[in-house]
Motif scaffolding. Structure first.
Motif, PDB file in Angstrom:
ATOM      1  N   ALA A   1       4.397  -2.596   1.198  1.00  0.00           N
ATOM      2  CA  ALA A   1       4.013  -2.761   2.608  1.00  0.00           C
ATOM      3  C   ALA A   1       5.038  -2.095   3.525  1.00  0.00           C
ATOM      4  O   ALA A   1       4.680  -1.425   4.501  1.00  0.00           O
ATOM      5  N   ALA A   2       6.328  -2.254   3.187  1.00  0.00           N
ATOM      6  CA  ALA A   2       7.371  -1.610   3.988  1.00  0.00           C
ATOM      7  C   ALA A   2       7.271  -0.087   3.890  1.00  0.00           C
ATOM      8  O   ALA A   2       7.506   0.628   4.866  1.00  0.00           O
ATOM      9  N   THR A   3       6.901   0.403   2.711  1.00  0.00           N
ATOM     10  CA  THR A   3       6.739   1.851   2.531  1.00  0.00           C
ATOM     11  C   THR A   3       5.591   2.375   3.381  1.00  0.00           C
ATOM     12  O   THR A   3       5.696   3.430   4.019  1.00  0.00           O
ATOM     13  N   VAL A   4       4.466   1.636   3.399  1.00  0.00           N
ATOM     14  CA  VAL A   4       3.328   2.029   4.248  1.00  0.00           C
ATOM     15  C   VAL A   4       3.733   2.002   5.717  1.00  0.00           C
ATOM     16  O   VAL A   4       3.426   2.921   6.488  1.00  0.00           O
ATOM     17  N   ASN A   5       4.439   0.954   6.112  1.00  0.00           N
ATOM     18  CA  ASN A   5       4.877   0.858   7.500  1.00  0.00           C
ATOM     19  C   ASN A   5       5.872   1.964   7.857  1.00  0.00           C
ATOM     20  O   ASN A   5       5.930   2.418   9.003  1.00  0.00           O
ATOM     21  N   ALA A   6       6.647   2.400   6.860  1.00  0.00           N
ATOM     22  CA  ALA A   6       7.614   3.474   7.097  1.00  0.00           C
ATOM     23  C   ALA A   6       6.927   4.816   7.317  1.00  0.00           C
ATOM     24  O   ALA A   6       7.583   5.775   7.753  1.00  0.00           O
ATOM     25  N   SER A   7       5.633   4.896   7.031  1.00  0.00           N
ATOM     26  CA  SER A   7       4.917   6.152   7.276  1.00  0.00           C
ATOM     27  C   SER A   7       4.976   6.539   8.746  1.00  0.00           C
ATOM     28  O   SER A   7       4.921   7.729   9.090  1.00  0.00           O
ATOM     29  N   VAL A   8       5.108   5.540   9.633  1.00  0.00           N
ATOM     30  CA  VAL A   8       5.232   5.844  11.061  1.00  0.00           C
ATOM     31  C   VAL A   8       6.505   6.641  11.328  1.00  0.00           C
ATOM     32  O   VAL A   8       6.541   7.524  12.184  1.00  0.00           O
TER      33      VAL A   8
ATOM     34  N   TRP B   1      -5.135   1.176   3.653  1.00  0.00           N
ATOM     35  CA  TRP B   1      -5.270   2.611   3.923  1.00  0.00           C
ATOM     36  C   TRP B   1      -5.511   2.863   5.410  1.00  0.00           C
ATOM     37  O   TRP B   1      -5.034   3.854   5.974  1.00  0.00           O
ATOM     38  N   TRP B   2      -6.234   1.957   6.018  1.00  0.00           N
ATOM     39  CA  TRP B   2      -6.458   2.028   7.465  1.00  0.00           C
ATOM     40  C   TRP B   2      -5.108   1.893   8.192  1.00  0.00           C
ATOM     41  O   TRP B   2      -4.824   2.631   9.129  1.00  0.00           O
ATOM     42  N   VAL B   3      -4.293   0.939   7.729  1.00  0.00           N
ATOM     43  CA  VAL B   3      -2.964   0.756   8.311  1.00  0.00           C
ATOM     44  C   VAL B   3      -2.153   2.037   8.190  1.00  0.00           C
ATOM     45  O   VAL B   3      -1.496   2.480   9.138  1.00  0.00           O
ATOM     46  N   LEU B   4      -2.216   2.660   7.013  1.00  0.00           N
ATOM     47  CA  LEU B   4      -1.447   3.874   6.762  1.00  0.00           C
ATOM     48  C   LEU B   4      -1.827   4.988   7.746  1.00  0.00           C
ATOM     49  O   LEU B   4      -0.954   5.614   8.372  1.00  0.00           O
ATOM     50  N   VAL B   5      -3.123   5.247   7.894  1.00  0.00           N
ATOM     51  CA  VAL B   5      -3.579   6.317   8.781  1.00  0.00           C
ATOM     52  C   VAL B   5      -3.184   6.033  10.228  1.00  0.00           C
ATOM     53  O   VAL B   5      -2.702   6.924  10.951  1.00  0.00           O
ATOM     54  N   CYS B   6      -3.367   4.783  10.653  1.00  0.00           N
ATOM     55  CA  CYS B   6      -3.052   4.424  12.040  1.00  0.00           C
ATOM     56  C   CYS B   6      -1.553   4.515  12.320  1.00  0.00           C
ATOM     57  O   CYS B   6      -1.134   4.927  13.413  1.00  0.00           O
ATOM     58  N   ARG B   7      -0.739   4.130  11.347  1.00  0.00           N
ATOM     59  CA  ARG B   7       0.711   4.227  11.516  1.00  0.00           C
ATOM     60  C   ARG B   7       1.154   5.685  11.635  1.00  0.00           C
ATOM     61  O   ARG B   7       2.077   6.011  12.378  1.00  0.00           O
ATOM     62  N   VAL B   8       0.485   6.573  10.897  1.00  0.00           N
ATOM     63  CA  VAL B   8       0.797   8.003  10.992  1.00  0.00           C
ATOM     64  C   VAL B   8       0.456   8.529  12.389  1.00  0.00           C
ATOM     65  O   VAL B   8       1.223   9.283  12.993  1.00  0.00           O
TER      66      VAL B   8
END
Length: 476
Positions: free
Chosen positions: A70-77, A122-129
């Protein structure tokens, strides 16, 4: 003294003429409110970063993944912001300051609004980007706008730019003040992060509107693209109270040089003149981001492991630490900057944070109030010291023609430290608990050593006088 008391008429015919005028004259209405509006994207960055740091474990639980993933996905921002920072100079050169601000904040608002209703990871990932691109573009624009509002010849410029650190902690304090009423209103713990992130998107809309009306376009950019009569003169009169007329010569060729400026800017950051400045700014920014994203961003997580009182106690404790230590540290750090300078102030801050982290590793299990005091000391000396100064060094070390490039590059490199803190701290804390503080102490110590070895102080140099020479190098 009011600028209107000086009836002198300036003649402009090249970008350097406008740069010289702006750097000698602060904007007429460059008060603290306008400065904070210019820094508004940083407020949103801080808010969303702290909100996601709080929600990390809930995101992991809702989507059935580990906290580390989860932290890795959030770090995509942060990865996207890294790229956005590198593109910021192109965006401002292509669209101008006003539209570039709108582009950055629109991406941030859209990403935040959509992530709050994310049905899967995956939605979180795209939106964070999407959010990351917007935040990355915005930051160099914000600090560059503050430098232009104050004028680099003013002693207030460094103080004003460094206020972004105080603004950061104001914003993170707001996070906990938003979460507490939501919790008391009966919103479940698992859904708090969604509500908080959506509220952040509303704040971003407000910032967009305020910037559009109070910040406006850059006089330097207008001159650089050859808009002297219709824009540069008008901005100089309205914002700075300066009357200017255009010299009778052709300026149409100016706008044709933008692509060359973009390509050559990064090369110049590492030539013999700017190499040490670039290294110092990038290292200070990166090390402070690493230590902050470990301790500051996960403050509720850390306090929950040290203090009693559950989530309410952790949120209240985080708000108190941010308000008493983070905001005051940022304010005091800005006020004393002219006395100590950016390098020494960063060095002293890193030294105290290193010692406090070692002490926290040794004493955190003995007394919770002592632990809270040491965490507060870390936040205070981080905020008063290197917390904001990496970006301040970058902003004040380069002339206007490459300033967005330099700030964007430093901010991009800084994101690597933020990514490391965001991803590795939950893992390190989970494995070692309070012993993790010993390992984290290495980071500010490296920042301390860099400040000892590289003796560059931008507050003592008029870097804007270098603009014409750099522009000539870019044109070759």
């Amino acid at each position: 003294m009011s600028h209107f008391s000086n009836p002198a008429l300036y003649t402009i015919g090249r970008p350097q003429d406008v740069i010289d005028i702006v750097n000698k004259n602060s904007a007429v209405h460059a008060n603290i409110g306008v400065i904070l509006i210019a820094l508004g994207g940083i407020l949103i960055d801080a808010y969303q970063a702290a909100m996601v740091g709080f929600g990390n474990k809930y995101i992991a639980a809702q989507f059935g993944i580990s906290p580390g993933l989860a932290a890795t996905v959030n770090a995509s921002v942060l990865v996207a912001a890294l790229i956005g920072g590198l593109l910021s100079n192109y965006v401002i050169n292509r669209f101008g300051q006003r539209r570039a601000f709108l582009i950055g904040m629109t991406l941030c608002t859209l990403g935040a609004a959509l992530v709050s209703v994310a049905p899967n990871i995956w939605w979180v990932l795209v939106c964070r980007v999407i959010m990351g691109f917007g935040l990355g573009i915005d930051f160099p624009l914000a600090t560059n706008a503050v430098a232009e509002l104050r004028g680099s010849a003013s002693k207030k410029t460094g103080t004003s730019v460094n206020l972004w650190q105080m603004a950061w902690y104001v914003s993170t304090t707001v996070v906990y003040l938003v979460l507490l009423p939501l919790l008391f209103a009966g919103i479940s713990e698992e859904q708090l992060w969604r509500y908080g992130i959506f509220i952040g998107s509303l704040f971003a809309v407000i910032i967009m509107i305020l910037r559009y009306f109070f910040i406006g376009e850059s006089a330097m950019w207008a001159a650089r693209v050859g808009r002297y009569d219709d824009e540069a003169c008008r901005i100089l009169k309205k914002r700075y109270g300066v009357h200017a007329r255009v010299e009778e010569q052709s300026t149409a060729q100016v706008s044709e040089k933008q692509e060359n400026e973009l390509r050559g800017g990064y090369r110049i950051l590492f030539n013999s003149r700017y190499r040490k400045r670039t290294i110092l700014g990038c290292v200070v920014a990166t090390m402070q981001a690493w230590q902050y994203n470990a301790v500051g961003l996960y403050l509720p997580l850390t306090l929950a492991g040290i203090l009693s009182g559950g989530l309410t106690g952790a949120l209240a404790g985080s708000a108190v630490v941010n308000a008493l230590c983070g905001i005051s540290g940022g304010l005091i750090g800005s006020l004393i900057l002219q006395r100590f300078g950016t390098r020494l102030q960063s060095m002293y801050g890193f030294a105290v944070v290193s010692l406090a982290l070692v002490a926290l590793g040794m004493l955190s299990t003995t007394n919770p109030w002592l632990s809270l005091g040491l965490l507060g000391a870390i936040i205070f000396f981080h905020s008063a010291g290197p917390g904001g100064l990496g970006m301040t060094i970058a902003t004040l070390s380069y002339p206007p023609v490459i300033r967005p490039t330099g700030v964007g590059f430093a901010r991009a490199i800084m994101r690597t430290g933020a990514i490391a803190g965001l991803i590795f701290w939950p893992m390190l804390w989970g494995a070692l608990k309070t012993d993790a503080f010993y390992w984290l102490a290495i980071i500010p110590f490296l920042g301390f050593l860099t400040c000892v070895l590289i003796k560059w102080e931008p507050l003592s140099v008029n870097v804007d006088a270098e603009d014409a020479q750099v522009l000539a190098e870019l044109e070759k």
